[in-house]
Write a protein that holds these residues in place. Structure first.
Motif, PDB file in Angstrom:
ATOM      1  N   SER A 219       0.859  -0.754   0.383  1.00 17.02           N
ATOM      2  CA  SER A 219      -0.538   0.277   0.407  1.00 17.02           C
ATOM      3  C   SER A 219       1.051   1.328   0.282  1.00 17.02           C
ATOM      4  O   SER A 219      -0.261   2.399   0.062  1.00 17.02           O
ATOM      5  CB  SER A 219      -0.843  -0.198   1.533  1.00 17.02           C
ATOM      6  OG  SER A 219      -0.159  -0.302   2.375  1.00 17.02           O
ATOM      7  N   ASP A 315     -13.668  -3.000  -5.055  1.00 18.59           N
ATOM      8  CA  ASP A 315     -14.191  -2.155  -3.355  1.00 18.59           C
ATOM      9  C   ASP A 315     -14.742  -2.479  -3.169  1.00 18.59           C
ATOM     10  O   ASP A 315     -15.267  -2.187  -2.150  1.00 18.59           O
ATOM     11  CB  ASP A 315     -13.584  -1.190  -4.155  1.00 18.59           C
ATOM     12  CG  ASP A 315     -12.058  -0.860  -4.551  1.00 18.59           C
ATOM     13  OD1 ASP A 315     -11.133  -2.117  -3.704  1.00 18.59           O
ATOM     14  OD2 ASP A 315     -11.716  -0.060  -5.382  1.00 18.59           O
ATOM     15  N   HIS A 368      -0.713  -5.056  -8.515  1.00 20.42           N
ATOM     16  CA  HIS A 368       0.565  -4.102  -8.346  1.00 20.42           C
ATOM     17  C   HIS A 368       1.719  -4.183  -8.908  1.00 20.42           C
ATOM     18  O   HIS A 368       2.624  -5.291  -7.621  1.00 20.42           O
ATOM     19  CB  HIS A 368      -0.277  -2.904  -8.311  1.00 20.42           C
ATOM     20  CG  HIS A 368      -1.507  -2.566  -7.966  1.00 20.42           C
ATOM     21  ND1 HIS A 368      -2.076  -2.770  -7.201  1.00 20.42           N
ATOM     22  CD2 HIS A 368      -1.622  -1.359  -8.708  1.00 20.42           C
ATOM     23  CE1 HIS A 368      -2.984  -2.065  -7.118  1.00 20.42           C
ATOM     24  NE2 HIS A 368      -3.753  -1.566  -8.132  1.00 20.42           N
ATOM     25  N   CYS A 392       6.771  -3.247  -2.026  1.00 21.44           N
ATOM     26  CA  CYS A 392       6.605  -2.140  -2.975  1.00 21.44           C
ATOM     27  C   CYS A 392       6.711  -2.490  -4.646  1.00 21.44           C
ATOM     28  O   CYS A 392       6.245  -1.546  -4.907  1.00 21.44           O
ATOM     29  CB  CYS A 392       7.040  -1.440  -2.121  1.00 21.44           C
ATOM     30  SG  CYS A 392       7.562   0.290  -2.278  1.00 21.44           S
ATOM     31  N   GLU A 395       3.638  -6.688  -5.849  1.00 24.88           N
ATOM     32  CA  GLU A 395       2.465  -7.172  -4.969  1.00 24.88           C
ATOM     33  C   GLU A 395       2.825  -8.762  -5.913  1.00 24.88           C
ATOM     34  O   GLU A 395       2.656  -9.004  -7.025  1.00 24.88           O
ATOM     35  CB  GLU A 395       1.741  -6.347  -5.281  1.00 24.88           C
ATOM     36  CG  GLU A 395       1.221  -5.577  -4.722  1.00 24.88           C
ATOM     37  CD  GLU A 395      -0.185  -5.035  -4.301  1.00 24.88           C
ATOM     38  OE1 GLU A 395      -0.243  -4.211  -3.297  1.00 24.88           O
ATOM     39  OE2 GLU A 395      -0.681  -5.327  -5.209  1.00 24.88           O
TER      40      GLU A 395
END
Ligand SMILES: NC(=O)C1=CN([C@@H]2O[C@H](COP(=O)(O)OP(=O)(O)OC[C@H]3O[C@@H](n4cnc5c(N)ncnc54)[C@H](OP(=O)(O)O)[C@@H]3O)[C@@H](O)[C@H]2O)C=CC1
Length: 684
Positions: A219, A315, A368, A392, A395
């Protein structure tokens, strides 16, 4: 000997340090140990040596032997190679700590920042054989006796963090917990790059560094790095942890390294019949906790009341308000019970960091990965090397168990980059090499990496089978760095966009039909660009002859001049600029920033706003425009041979491609970097 050990307080403290089971405990005992031995960890260059001298007894010695063996590797050049570098590492997850160890071995001054003040992740990570060998080399077994003793190879995140934290501290790494990185403080005349922290009076805010490594997890990605989204079909993961009391009955229950529906339909059918739970797969690892991770079908989650209402948007579907927590606990509990044959006695949820039952439901439909692994920033003549590691950077797709294995590979690759930086190699070369290596990461598996685990080092050639350190060229990273530099700058410098806008307005003021109100739409007709050029180069463009309705012509005219005279490559075609629905602001900021930088040093020539000039034919400019040094004159797509603009291109194997042309030769599917193989002979 035993008696002597137990009466020596430093030996006793050392033993407590080795056995400590929480982050706070490790830090407290370490500080007591240092105080007792009168060694200062801030003296990072000689700290390890002094500690060894003062803790020279058999138990400690067995640890020093391991660490010495690693430290003596030729890659580190006895800690000389990065002795002048100061590295800030963000995040004390496994990847941040593993990177910090390598940087310390290279001789750098390393500070790690972590916003959490405890290690509370119960979830369990699968370990590839090389990671086990690597961790054994760092004395993992000494710190955690149960390391990889089970039938399967795994470790809980918190245990892994504890091992790595202890090694970090012994090597002189400063690990600051309970402190959040909020951004950069740019260099002033006297000071270098520093961090803005919360709490803002934290002493680590004074640390000046030339290397910044972000290991802040999925994140957190520092501004300046762009991420790509990889979207698959909807996949809902559930993780849960139960207390492990280590009783004989618990020991008997077999772990499940991974059972997938396609391989054992009966298991999943029985689960559905007995409980109403419908899964795609499930894993069970016995570690500090009993850890389960499963992929659940949406339909069954709705039917069992775990998800309240169906939404196509993931989401919204998994938003807290749409999840019945009690039903989720029941679902996870029943799945865990069934898959262990109801043999785990008295199953009780372990607690997460918030003191709640440790059950989480997450969407891994979309993962990501960063488009590039490294950047260099420069302000006031001070360069900052930035790199990403861990989640980071990429993922992981958890069912493949790649997270920590690829995380550590990236940690080594990053250390290799810092080593080149420390050696003073030109920064574009350092970045190009890092990006060349990054392209391999997504393809790595236990099968295609070297099997000589004991020879693994930060040198990529010891790990990857076919490594080409030059597949990305320095000129290719140059544009990436320019693109993000303004974006990055703008995030941390209040009003940077406004400064650019004001500059544009100031130098286009007074021109007929030119009204710059923003950094994108106002530029569509091409007149504002021509006006800007006219301000600084009054004899180039005949402003009076330009028509607002002839946007393609105007834009092409400006693009040609800027490329030919200043070496600024257009970011899109003149047609796109003229007709595209919405001009991308970031792209325009990138383009205008380069124009600003090129013109900024020069005083505008005061000339009549519409003096007669001769306009070159924009559609047919010089056949061979002479480009500035550092830019390639060959900006063509390798496949279609058409011009490829900065924002639509990707590069690999030393070649440029349109994103849309980078497709599989056989099936035509669009490929991603790292997800292809290139035939050097046929060029396909
Ligand atoms: N659920 C799971 O099973 C998870 C598994 N993993 C796995 O763990 C492995 C290692 O992950 P890794 O890349 O090291 O990342 P991690 O998520 O383990 O560690 C990153 C750490 O950095 C902290 N952090 C984030 N932003 C900041 C900030 N601005 N300032 C200070 N600290 C910050 C995070 O805190 P915070 O988390 O509070 O943001 C976190 O503690 C991978 O294999 C990954 O897949 C990682 C996370 C979850």
């Amino acid at each position: 000997m035993a008696n002597q050990d137990s009466t020596n307080p430093s030996h006793d403290l050392f033993e407590q340090f080795v056995q400590a089971q929480t982050c706070k405990e490790v830090q407290r005992i370490f500080s007591e140990l240092c105080h007792h031995l009168q060694v200062d960890p801030r003296d990072y260059q000689s700290f390890y040596t002094k500690l060894k001298e003062r803790l020279n007894y058999w138990k400690a010695k067995s640890l020093w032997v391991k660490l010495d063996k690693r430290a003596q590797h030729q890659d580190y050049q006895q800690g000389e190679v990065c002795a002048k570098n100061k590295c800030l590492v963000l995040g004390a997850g496994p990847c941040g700590l593993r990177t910090a160890i390598e940087l310390a071995l290279l001789g750098a001054h390393v500070v790690v920042l972590e916003k959490r003040d405890s290690f509370s992740r119960n979830n369990v990570l699968h370990l590839w054989p090389y990671t086990i060998s690597d961790l054994r080399g760092l004395a993992a077994k000494k710190f955690y006796g149960k390391f990889c003793t089970g039938a399967l190879d795994h470790i809980s995140i918190r245990q892994l963090q504890l091992i790595l934290l202890k090694v970090c501290l012994l090597l002189g790494v400063e690990v600051q917990t309970g402190v959040e990185f909020k951004g950069f403080v740019e260099p002033s005349g006297a000071t270098g790059w520093m961090a803005k922290l919360f709490p803002d009076n934290h002493p680590a805010g004074k640390f000046q560094f030339d290397v910044f490594i972000s290991a802040g997890g999925g994140s957190f990605v520092p501004y300046g790095f762009k991420r790509k989204e990889l979207r698959g079909k909807l996949a809902i993961g559930i993780t849960c942890n139960f207390l492990n009391r280590h009783t004989a009955a618990e020991t008997q229950v077999a772990e499940i390294s991974g059972v997938a529906r396609i391989y054992n339909q009966k298991f999943f059918q029985d689960l559905l019949t007995e409980t109403g739970i419908d899964l795609e797969n499930i894993v069970y690892y016995k570690d500090d906790t009993h850890y389960f991770v499963m992929t659940a079908k949406k339909k069954s989650l709705l039917k069992m009341g775990v998800i309240k209402q169906d939404f196509s948007d993931a989401d919204k579907l998994l938003a807290q308000v749409n999840v019945d927590q009690e039903a989720l606990l029941r679902y996870a509990y029943d799945a865990a019970q069934f898959s262990t044959g109801h043999c785990l006695p008295d199953m009780q949820f372990a607690q997460n960091h918030a003191g709640q039952p440790d059950v989480a439901m997450f969407d891994f439909t979309c993962m990501h990965r960063a488009e590039n692994a490294s950047l260099v920033r420069e302000r006031k003549g001070k360069k900052l090397l930035m790199g990403l590691v861990g989640d980071c950077l990429v993922e992981p797709f958890w069912p493949l168990g790649t997270g920590i294995a690829r995380g550590f590979l990236a940690a080594f690759d990053t250390a290799w980059m810092v080593r080149s930086w420390g050696k003073g190699r030109p920064h574009m070369e350092v970045l190009a090499e890092r990006e060349s290596i990054y392209q391999l990461l997504s393809q790595t598996t236990p099968e295609n990496t070297s099997k000589k685990y004991s020879a693994f080092s930060i040198d990529p050639a010891t790990r990857y089978q076919h490594v080409n350190l030059n597949s990305v060229k320095a000129f290719q990273v140059k544009n990436i760095n320019i693109i993000y530099s303004f974006y990055f700058y703008s995030q941390y410098s209040v009003g940077a966009f406004e400064v650019l806008l004001k500059w544009c307005q100031q130098h286009t003021a007074g021109y007929d039909r030119v009204n710059v109100k923003d950094l994108n739409q106002s530029w569509r007709s091409g007149l504002a660009l021509c006006a800007l050029i006219n301000t600084f180069r009054p004899r180039v463009i005949d402003m009076a002859s330009l028509e607002e309705s002839n946007a393609v012509y105007n834009n092409q005219l400006a693009f040609n001049f800027l490329e030919r005279e200043l070496g600024i490559l257009p970011i899109m075609s003149a047609r796109e600029m003229s007709f595209k629905g919405q001009i991308d602001k970031l792209s325009m900021v990138h383009y205008l920033t380069q124009i600003h930088d090129a013109f900024n040093e020069r005083t505008p020539t005061k000339a009549p706003l519409s003096a007669p000039k001769v306009n070159p034919d924009p559609v047919n400019p010089d056949p061979e425009p002479s480009l500035m040094p550092g830019f390639s004159s060959n900006e063509e797509c390798y496949f279609c041979c058409q011009r490829v603009y900065v924002l639509e291109r990707i590069s690999t194997e030393g070649k440029l491609f349109h994103r849309s042309c980078f497709t599989c030769h056989q099936c035509g599917t669009t490929l991603r970097l790292g997800g292809y193989t290139f035939n050097q002979h046929t060029g396909e």
